[in-house]
Design a protein around this motif. Structure first.
Motif, short mmCIF file in Angstrom:
data_model
loop_
_atom_site.label_atom_id
_atom_site.label_comp_id
_atom_site.label_asym_id
_atom_site.label_seq_id
_atom_site.Cartn_x
_atom_site.Cartn_y
_atom_site.Cartn_z
N GLU A 58 0.82 -1.22 0.00
CA GLU A 58 0.00 0.00 0.00
C GLU A 58 0.85 1.27 0.00
N GLN A 59 2.12 1.15 0.47
CA GLN A 59 2.96 2.34 0.49
C GLN A 59 3.62 2.62 -0.86
N SER A 60 3.78 1.59 -1.65
CA SER A 60 4.56 1.78 -2.87
C SER A 60 3.68 1.89 -4.12
N VAL A 61 2.39 1.99 -3.93
CA VAL A 61 1.53 2.17 -5.10
C VAL A 61 0.97 3.59 -5.12
N ASP A 62 1.02 4.19 -6.30
CA ASP A 62 0.52 5.56 -6.47
C ASP A 62 -0.62 5.53 -7.45
N ILE A 63 -1.70 6.15 -7.07
CA ILE A 63 -2.83 6.24 -7.99
C ILE A 63 -3.13 7.70 -8.18
N THR A 64 -3.08 8.16 -9.42
CA THR A 64 -3.37 9.57 -9.66
C THR A 64 -4.51 9.67 -10.66
N LEU A 65 -5.31 10.68 -10.44
CA LEU A 65 -6.43 10.93 -11.33
C LEU A 65 -6.29 12.36 -11.82
N ASP A 66 -5.98 12.49 -13.08
CA ASP A 66 -5.77 13.81 -13.65
C ASP A 66 -6.79 13.96 -14.77
N ASN A 67 -7.72 14.85 -14.54
CA ASN A 67 -8.81 15.02 -15.50
C ASN A 67 -9.51 13.67 -15.69
N LYS A 68 -9.39 13.06 -16.85
CA LYS A 68 -10.08 11.78 -17.04
C LYS A 68 -9.11 10.61 -17.03
N VAL A 69 -7.85 10.88 -16.76
CA VAL A 69 -6.83 9.84 -16.89
C VAL A 69 -6.46 9.28 -15.52
N LEU A 70 -6.69 8.00 -15.36
CA LEU A 70 -6.35 7.31 -14.11
C LEU A 70 -5.05 6.55 -14.31
N THR A 71 -4.03 6.87 -13.51
CA THR A 71 -2.74 6.21 -13.65
C THR A 71 -2.44 5.39 -12.40
N ILE A 72 -2.05 4.15 -12.62
CA ILE A 72 -1.62 3.28 -11.52
C ILE A 72 -0.12 3.14 -11.66
N TYR A 73 0.60 3.43 -10.61
CA TYR A 73 2.05 3.25 -10.66
C TYR A 73 2.52 2.53 -9.40
N GLY A 74 3.21 1.44 -9.56
CA GLY A 74 3.72 0.68 -8.42
C GLY A 74 5.23 0.62 -8.47
N THR A 75 5.86 1.01 -7.37
CA THR A 75 7.32 0.96 -7.31
C THR A 75 7.74 -0.33 -6.62
N VAL A 76 8.65 -1.04 -7.23
CA VAL A 76 9.11 -2.31 -6.66
C VAL A 76 10.60 -2.18 -6.33
N GLU A 77 10.93 -2.47 -5.08
CA GLU A 77 12.34 -2.53 -4.68
C GLU A 77 12.77 -3.98 -4.79
N PRO A 78 13.60 -4.32 -5.78
CA PRO A 78 13.96 -5.73 -5.95
C PRO A 78 14.76 -6.23 -4.74
N GLU A 79 14.39 -7.41 -4.27
CA GLU A 79 15.10 -8.01 -3.14
C GLU A 79 16.13 -8.98 -3.69
N ILE A 80 17.37 -8.66 -3.51
CA ILE A 80 18.43 -9.51 -4.05
C ILE A 80 19.04 -10.31 -2.90
N PRO A 81 19.00 -11.64 -3.01
CA PRO A 81 19.59 -12.45 -1.94
C PRO A 81 21.08 -12.15 -1.79
N GLU A 82 21.52 -12.06 -0.55
CA GLU A 82 22.92 -11.70 -0.28
C GLU A 82 23.91 -12.73 -0.78
N ASN A 83 25.00 -12.27 -1.29
CA ASN A 83 26.11 -13.12 -1.76
C ASN A 83 25.67 -14.20 -2.73
N GLN A 84 24.64 -13.92 -3.50
CA GLN A 84 24.21 -14.91 -4.48
C GLN A 84 24.12 -14.23 -5.83
N ARG A 85 24.35 -15.03 -6.84
CA ARG A 85 24.22 -14.44 -8.18
C ARG A 85 23.03 -15.08 -8.88
#
Lengths: 142, 136
Positions: free
Chosen positions: B53-80
């Motif tokens: 719920e913290q990383s999703v942005d919903i904006t409504l500008d005039n008639k345009v509804l935009t959904i934007y979700g930010t994802v912080e990739p979780e990279i396992p430590e010391n692994q490739r």
């Protein structure tokens, strides 16, 4: 040998996927490749981490089983039924049951497997079994 | 036996308008959505794994509804990364709304990486019947 194991794993997971993705971009066909759910595999010498995106289901609805070198993930996602005489305008989300098994290049210590499910992403940490770890052999000089 | 999931699950990259460049280096994917219309509202459900719920942005500008979700990739430590079947990145999808949506009452919630938007329909002006008098 670890390398061949990984090559085998890659080929099991369909070597033509990249090509199909490319092809789909041109033709727009709806051919599904790669079994559900999609896996990302992270590797170090003693641990393999497998992540997969299964949004919209509860952690309790996912079933992970480990046997020797293979790990199976099972579960299902139900579709939300339309109520009050509603109708779908768009239906892109997948639903149904899924099951996928992958083979890890070493025997997994089933007791030490850790799994975490957060924000629709499943993380599985699979450590190598102690008995399977390579042993260093000391060489005596005569 | 439940129906087997065979639907397309590969992530599609979002369509970004020409001339707009991104400052973040991650990829942007278009989330798969279900849109259903009920008697009093329209429901949009979007698969956005890795979003809360913290990383999703919903904006409504005039008639345009935009959904934007930010994802912080979780990279396992010391692994490739040895093998990847899916990509990790942000989500974006843009919809155009009609006048029949009551903008003030839009509700949004996120659970287990799924965004649910409820767009209530505005009450339409009641139809008026105009009496016709006969001219004398």
């Amino acid at each position: 040998m670890a390398l061949t194991d990984w090559e085998r794993l890659a080929s099991v997971m369909n070597p033509w996927r990249e090509f199909e993705m490319l092809n789909r971009g041109f033709s727009g066909s709806d051919v599904s490749s790669g079994e559900l759910p999609l896996f990302n595999v992270w590797l170090s010498t003693d641990t393999v981490t497998v992540t997969t995106e299964v949004p919209g289901i509860e952690a309790s609805a996912i079933d992970i089983s480990v046997m020797g070198k293979s790990v199976t993930v099972r579960g299902s996602r139900e579709s939300e039924e339309v109520k009050h005489g509603g109708a779908y305008h768009r239906r892109e989300r997948w639903f149904g049951s899924f099951s996928k098994t992958i083979e890890i290049p070493f025997t997994v210590d089933a007791d030490k497997v850790e799994a975490k499910f957060s924000k629709g992403v499943l993380y599985m940490s699979l450590p190598r079994a102690e008995a399977d770890k390579p042993k260093k052999i000391a060489i005596k000089s005569e | 036996m439940a129906e087997t999931a065979t639907k397309e699950v590969l992530k599609k990259e979002a369509i970004i308008s020409a001339g707009i460049e991104r400052t973040r280096s991650t990829k942007v994917y278009a989330p798969a959505v279900d849109i259903m219309e009920r008697q009093d509202d329209i429901v949009i459900i979007a698969d956005m794994a890795g979003v809360d719920e913290q990383s999703v942005d919903i904006t409504l500008d005039n008639k345009v509804l935009t959904i934007y979700g930010t994802v912080e990739p979780e990279i396992p430590e010391n692994q490739r990364l040895a093998f990847a079947e899916y990509g990790v990145g942000d989500y974006q999808r843009v919809f155009t709304l009609t006048d029949e949506i009551d903008r003030e009452k839009i509700q949004a919630s996120v659970k287990n990486g799924v965004l649910k938007l409820i767009l209530p329909k505005a009450k339409k002006a009641e139809t008026r019947k105009i009496a016709v008098k006969a001219e004398t």
